[in-house]
Structure formats: C-alpha cells, structure tokens
Design an enzyme around this catalytic site. Structure first.
Site, PDB file in Angstrom:
ATOM      1  N   ASP A   1      87.843   2.314   9.618  1.00 12.69           N
ATOM      2  CA  ASP A   1      87.284   3.405  10.047  1.00 12.69           C
ATOM      3  C   ASP A   1      87.224   4.420   8.872  1.00 12.69           C
ATOM      4  O   ASP A   1      87.461   3.864   7.741  1.00 12.69           O
ATOM      5  CB  ASP A   1      88.350   3.974  11.175  1.00 12.69           C
ATOM      6  N   GLN A   2      86.772   5.481   8.903  1.00 11.12           N
ATOM      7  CA  GLN A   2      86.945   6.441   8.017  1.00 11.12           C
ATOM      8  C   GLN A   2      88.052   6.816   7.090  1.00 11.12           C
ATOM      9  O   GLN A   2      88.155   7.230   5.880  1.00 11.12           O
ATOM     10  CB  GLN A   2      86.211   7.892   8.401  1.00 11.12           C
TER      11      GLN A   2
END
EC number: 3.1.2.-
Length: 138
Positions: free
Chosen positions: A16-17
């Site tokens: 994810d980010q």
C-alpha cells in the site's frame, strides 16, 4: 500435527501507500497456505468442487504483528487447528525473512452443496479427507 510451509515473494502490487503489505493480501496468502496444506495431505480442493461441494469461510480472525515489505519473502505456516467432522479451523502464522511473526490467524470452514448451499457432513462426503484431517490436526 502437520504444518505446511509455503514461501511467497511480496510483489509491489501487494503493498500500500505506506510501503507495507496491504492487510487484505494476507487473506489471499492464507488461502495459498490452506491449498498447500490440502495438497500436502494428498488432496486437491478442485476435486471437491468437481463433486459439487464448496468450502466457504464462515469465520476469520487475524492479528497483525509486524509488517512485510516489497521484495521480502514471507513464509506461510498452515495447519489444522481444530476439526470435528463438520467444521475445520485452519491456523496460520506468516513470518518475515527474520523469522519474526507477521500475522497470526485462523479461518473456519464448512462444506456446502454447490447448488443449494446447504451444509453437508464433511466426514460422510469425504471419508478419506476425514481420516487425513483427524491424523493431521493439532
């Protein structure tokens, strides 16, 4: 107790980010581990489906301990935590490359008829699986 071990290389798309494995991807890896365990015991889930039987998840519990990152290799340990001839509870530990616990989880499954989705007795429908599960469980 039989413990299946399966290595999984963390792909970029699974992060994810924050640069760590997105939480839902661990559920996919649990399925990979479960399938490997079934294969270790001498069976294929696809054979069950060919006979018109499915094994849906009815409960899941997961506890996140340490993150995994892109490029690392996760090791999924899977075993039969509990089995009573009707419901199977699989246990999972996923480890990071340092051998530290990343997640601890269980998933509970029953067998159902593919058409009606009515529960069936696993031990009666698949006596050979039943015997193997009894021998392999915790």
């Amino acid at each position: 107790m039989h413990v299946s071990k399966k290595e999984i290389e963390v792909r970029y798309a699974e992060t994810d980010q924050m640069g760590i494995v997105y939480h839902a991807n661990y559920l996919v890896w649990m399925e990979v581990g479960r399938t490997a365990l079934i294969k270790d015991l001498g069976f294929l889930y696809s054979d069950m489906e060919k006979k018109g039987v499915l094994s849906p998840v009815v409960d899941i519990n997961i506890s996140y301990k340490k993150p995994l990152h892109y490029g690392e290799t996760a090791v999924v340990h899977t075993w039969i935590e509990d089995y009573n001839g009707f419901k199977t509870v699989y246990g999972y530990h996923i480890y990071n490359p340092a051998g530290e616990l990343s997640i601890k989880a269980t998933s509970s499954h029953i067998c159902v008829d593919k058409e009606s989705f009515k529960p069936i007795q696993f031990r009666k429908a698949f006596p050979d699986w039943h015997t193997a599960y009894e021998k392999a469980k915790k």
